[in-house]
Scaffold this active site. Structure first.
Site, PDB file in Angstrom:
ATOM      1  N   TYR A  91      22.995  15.420  39.360  1.00  0.00           N
ATOM      2  CA  TYR A  91      23.864  15.156  40.577  1.00  0.00           C
ATOM      3  C   TYR A  91      24.589  14.166  40.137  1.00  0.00           C
ATOM      4  O   TYR A  91      25.556  14.049  40.953  1.00  0.00           O
ATOM      5  CB  TYR A  91      22.968  14.856  41.641  1.00  0.00           C
ATOM      6  N   LYS A 147      10.976  19.965  32.936  1.00  0.00           N
ATOM      7  CA  LYS A 147      11.020  21.224  31.915  1.00  0.00           C
ATOM      8  C   LYS A 147      10.967  20.890  30.402  1.00  0.00           C
ATOM      9  O   LYS A 147      12.209  21.203  29.936  1.00  0.00           O
ATOM     10  CB  LYS A 147      12.206  22.038  32.606  1.00  0.00           C
ATOM     11  N   ASP A 182       8.673  24.509  37.413  1.00  0.00           N
ATOM     12  CA  ASP A 182       8.678  25.885  37.862  1.00  0.00           C
ATOM     13  C   ASP A 182       7.139  26.047  38.194  1.00  0.00           C
ATOM     14  O   ASP A 182       6.621  26.749  39.036  1.00  0.00           O
ATOM     15  CB  ASP A 182       9.315  26.936  37.112  1.00  0.00           C
ATOM     16  N   ASP A 239      14.227  17.474  44.396  1.00  0.00           N
ATOM     17  CA  ASP A 239      14.982  18.017  45.679  1.00  0.00           C
ATOM     18  C   ASP A 239      14.304  19.273  46.210  1.00  0.00           C
ATOM     19  O   ASP A 239      14.269  19.445  47.160  1.00  0.00           O
ATOM     20  CB  ASP A 239      16.624  18.118  45.351  1.00  0.00           C
ATOM     21  N   ASP A 251      11.202  20.266  49.220  1.00  0.00           N
ATOM     22  CA  ASP A 251      11.643  21.021  50.395  1.00  0.00           C
ATOM     23  C   ASP A 251      10.386  22.069  50.218  1.00  0.00           C
ATOM     24  O   ASP A 251       9.963  22.662  51.380  1.00  0.00           O
ATOM     25  CB  ASP A 251      12.881  21.787  50.138  1.00  0.00           C
TER      26      ASP A 251
END
Length: 370
Positions: free
Chosen positions: A142, A193, A226, A250, A254
Site C-alpha cells: 500500500y 507468501k 492463502d 487487510d 475482513d
C-alpha cells in the site's frame, strides 16, 4: 481522580450517532469510576472537507499527535464522490495513520455466544471464538514505491504496486504480536507468501529470529496466507494471535470479521511505537464498519463496535484493563438479554433497540456491575 486526554473525531454518516453513545460511556467512567477524560471533538473526513477544504486540518492533526488517544467514527459517503483524490474523506484517515506512525493494527474477532447463530459458519465452529489479527499498517504494497500507471501506447497500460518491507518493520510488528500473545493463549501464527514472494521469505526469517531472540516462551507457527484464509473458515478456533503484513492483514481481518455475525460488532486499534521516555504509544481506535450513509440519521446504527473500540482504548492507552473488562462484560450482558439493533435482530427475535436504546441498555448494565 485520573485525567487522560481524548480526541474524538466522529466523522461522517453514522459516525456521529455511534460516537454519541461512546461519549456517554466516557462520561459514565468519570462519574462512576473516577476515570476522568479531558475530551475534545473535531472534524475528519467529508465534514472536514466541507469546513476546511481538506479531510483533516493541520490543527486537528497537531492535536491528534498530542493526546493520549484518538477515537474515530467513520469517514466518507457518496456526497464526496466527486472531490479531488488527495482531499477525499479517506485521506483524513490515511494521514492520521501516517503522521501518528500507527504501524500496528489490532483487530479482534470475538464471537459473543448470544450471536453465534448470526455467523456465516455453524455455531460449533465459532462459539467461544476469540482471536486477534495483528496487521502491519504502514508498510508493504500500500505504501511501497514505485506505484505507477504507465501508458505503453496502442491502448495498453501497465500498473505497478511495490511490496517493500525492511527488517525493522517486521521486527516491531512481530514483537507486538508476541507481547499480546503472552497475555492471551500464548500462541502466534505468522502468515505470509514465502513460496512466491521475496518479502514473504524475509518476513518468515525475521519473525523466526525475533521469536528465538526474545519470545521463545510463546508458541510460534507459520502458515501461507492463502491457507490461512481457508483455515479461518474451516476451523477458526485453532488460532489465538495472527500476525501478517498490510495486504494480507487487510483481507484476513475482513474474513475473520464475518465469523462474528455483524460488522457492527467489530472494534479495532492502531498503535504506534512506545515513546522512549514516557512509554506512551500514539493510538487511534475505530469501529471496523464504515459510514453507512444509507442509514445515517435514522438511529438504526449499532454502536457496539465503537463502544468496544473505547474498551480497547481503556486497555491499551489508559491502563484501565479492569474497566475494559467491565465494559465488555456489560455489552455481553445486554446481548445475552436479547437487546438487538436491526443488524443483529435475525429471525429469533429479541428486544428491538435503536442506537440510543442500545446505549441505554449498556449503561444500565454498567450500573448493575457496580
Amino acid at each position: 481522580m485520573t485525567h487522560r486526554s481524548l480526541l474524538i473525531l466522529p466523522g461522517d454518516g453514522i459516525g456521529p450517532e455511534v460516537m454519541r453513545e461512546v461519549r456517554r460511556i466516557v462520561d459514565w467512567m468519570g462519574e462512576k469510576r473516577g476515570l476522568v477524560f479531558d475530551v475534545e471533538e473535531d472534524l475528519v473526513g467529508g465534514c472536514a472537507y466541507d469546513a476546511h477544504g481538506a479531510a483533516i486540518s493541520d490543527a486537528t492533526m497537531a492535536r491528534a499527535l498530542e493526546v493520549d488517544a484518538v477515537m474515530l467514527g467513520a469517514v466518507g459517503g457518496p456526497k464526496w464522490d466527486g472531490v479531488p483524490y488527495d482531499v477525499r474523506p479517506e485521506a483524513g484517515l490515511l494521514r492520521l495513520r501516517k503522521d501518528m506512525e500507527l504501524f500496528a493494527n489490532l483487530r479482534p474477532a470475538k464471537c459473543f455466544d448470544a450471536l453465534a447463530d448470526f455467523s456465516s459458519l455453524k455455531r460449533e465452529l465459532v462459539e467461544g471464538l476469540d482471536i486477534l489479527i495483528v496487521r502491519e499498517l504502514t508498510g508493504g504494497v500500500y505504501f511501497g514505491e514505485p506505484k505507477t500507471i504507465t501508458d505503453l501506447g496502442d491502448g495498453q497500460k501497465r500498473a505497478i504496486d511495490t511490496q517493500v518491507y525492511d527488517t525493522f518493520e517486521i521486527e516491531r510488528i512481530a514483537a507486538v504480536a508476541f507481547e499480546l500473545a503472552r497475555v492471551r493463549a500464548n500462541r502466534v501464527c505468522s502468515m505470509e507468501k514465502r513460496n512466491v514472494m521475496k518479502s514473504g521469505v524475509l518476513w518468515n526469517e525475521v519473525v523466526t529470529a525475533t521469536h528465538k531472540a526474545r519470545f521463545a516462551d510463546v508458541e510460534l507457527s507459520h502458515m501461507l496466507a492463502d491457507a490461512g484464509g481457508m483455515q479461518l473458515v474451516r476451523a477458526p478456533k485453532q488460532f489465538d494471535v495472527i500476525v501478517t503484513d498490510n495486504l494480507f492483514g487487510d483481507m484476513l481481518s475482513d474474513v475473520a470479521a464475518m465469523l462474528t455475525g455483524s460488522l457492527g460488532m467489530l472494534p479495532s486499534a492502531s498503535l504506534g511505537a512506545p515513546d522512549p521516555k514516557t512509554g506512551r504509544r500514539r493510538a487511534m481506535y475505530e469501529p471496523v464498519h464504515g459510514s453507512a450513509p444509507d442509514i445515517a440519521g435514522k438511529t438504526l446504527a449499532n454502536p457496539i463496535a465503537c463502544i468496544l473500540s473505547f474498551a480497547m482504548a481503556l486497555r491499551y492507552s489508559f491502563e484501565a484493563g479492569a474497566e475494559a473488562d467491565r465494559l465488555e462484560a456489560a455489552v455481553e450482558r445486554v446481548l445475552t438479554d436479547g437487546v438487538r439493533t436491526p443488524d443483529i435482530m435475525g429471525d429469533s427475535g429479541g428486544t428491538p433497540a435503536d442506537t440510543r436504546q442500545m446505549g441505554d441498555a449498556i449503561l444500565a448494565a454498567l450500573d448493575a456491575s457496580m
